[in-house]
Design a protein around this motif. Structure first.
Motif, short mmCIF file in Angstrom:
data_model
loop_
_atom_site.label_atom_id
_atom_site.label_comp_id
_atom_site.label_asym_id
_atom_site.label_seq_id
_atom_site.Cartn_x
_atom_site.Cartn_y
_atom_site.Cartn_z
N SER A 66 0.76 -1.26 -0.21
CA SER A 66 0.05 0.02 -0.28
C SER A 66 1.07 1.24 0.35
N ALA A 119 2.60 1.84 -3.58
CA ALA A 119 1.26 1.81 -4.52
C ALA A 119 1.09 3.86 -4.20
N ASP A 171 -2.16 -1.60 -7.18
CA ASP A 171 -3.37 -2.46 -6.81
C ASP A 171 -3.49 -3.55 -7.21
#
Length: 244
Positions: A111, A114, A229
């Motif tokens: 995450s 990203a 993702d």
């Protein structure tokens, strides 16, 4: 008569006492660089990242030393360093084991990746020149060729090279340093899913390159967000048999 130079940090008449205390203490020298220790550390990380050493695998010092052609001492020191960085677990009375990442650990790191790489892609779209785009297409071709022959190591290397070049194009040194901090662990998570991501991943890369070439900042950011993702989701959706 010249006064003695004050000892750093002394602001009172206790300066001589401080100097004497250090003189009487055991010497603590700054260690010189240790190339062998660093080389062993780097070699072990590479073996972990490319999954030659699998998550949960028992690490035997003498076997690693023989494999790397070194004594046990640099291996022991490297394992201690790897333990502090989360690559290895040292268990009392059992020894060293390759760390087995949890789903939560992977999710948190991917995450963060990203967020960082989305910003990187946006900046790259602003700054990239024609020669830069040409190089991106060269890296793209390298990755597609590796996919076609099912060369997983080649796919992982090409993927890392393409993302690294996008980061370089961002021109943001701090951003590059932060992405560099997570790069190895991202490759560790990406290796077991590289085959399944396969062609889809490189179709997404091609879309990203086109957006960067067109200097479409918003589109480049959106594509990178979706791309990273999907990689994160693929890691969580991998077959149970691939979960060490």
């Amino acid at each position: 008569m010249n006064q003695p130079t004050p000892f750093p940090g002394d602001v009172t008449t206790g300066r001589r006492g401080s100097r004497a205390a250090l003189s009487g203490a055991a010497a603590k020298r700054v260690e010189r660089p240790a190339p062998l220790r660093q080389a062993v550390y780097e070699a072990l990380i590479d073996l972990i990242v490319n999954r030659t050493l699998q998550p949960g695998q028992h690490l035997v010092e003498v076997e690693l030393a023989e494999y790397l052609g070194v004594s046990r001492q640099p291996v022991r020191e490297a394992l201690q360093r790897l333990q502090t960085e989360g690559w290895v677990d040292l268990r009392p009375a059992q020894g060293a084991f390759v760390h087995m990442p949890t789903e939560e650990e992977a999710d948190q790191l991917l995450s963060v990746r990203a967020v960082l790489e989305t910003h990187s892609a946006r900046l790259a779209a602003e700054r990239a020149e024609e020669a830069d785009v040409d190089h991106l297409w060269e890296l793209q071709a390298r990755g597609q060729a590796a996919v076609e022959v099912n060369d997983i190591d080649g796919v992982v290397a090409a993927n890392a090279a393409l993302h690294a070049f996008v980061t370089k194009l961002s021109g943001n040194t701090v951003l590059a340093e932060m992405i560099g901090m997570v790069d190895r662990r991202v490759r560790w998570y990406y290796t077991p899913i590289a085959g399944r991501r396969g062609a889809d991943s490189w179709i997404e890369h091609a879309d990203l390159i086109r957006a960067i070439s067109a200097k479409d900042v918003e589109l480049a950011g959106t594509i990178m967000t979706q791309h990273t993702d999907r990689t994160r989701q693929a890691y969580h959706d991998r077959p149970r048999g691939d979960r060490a």
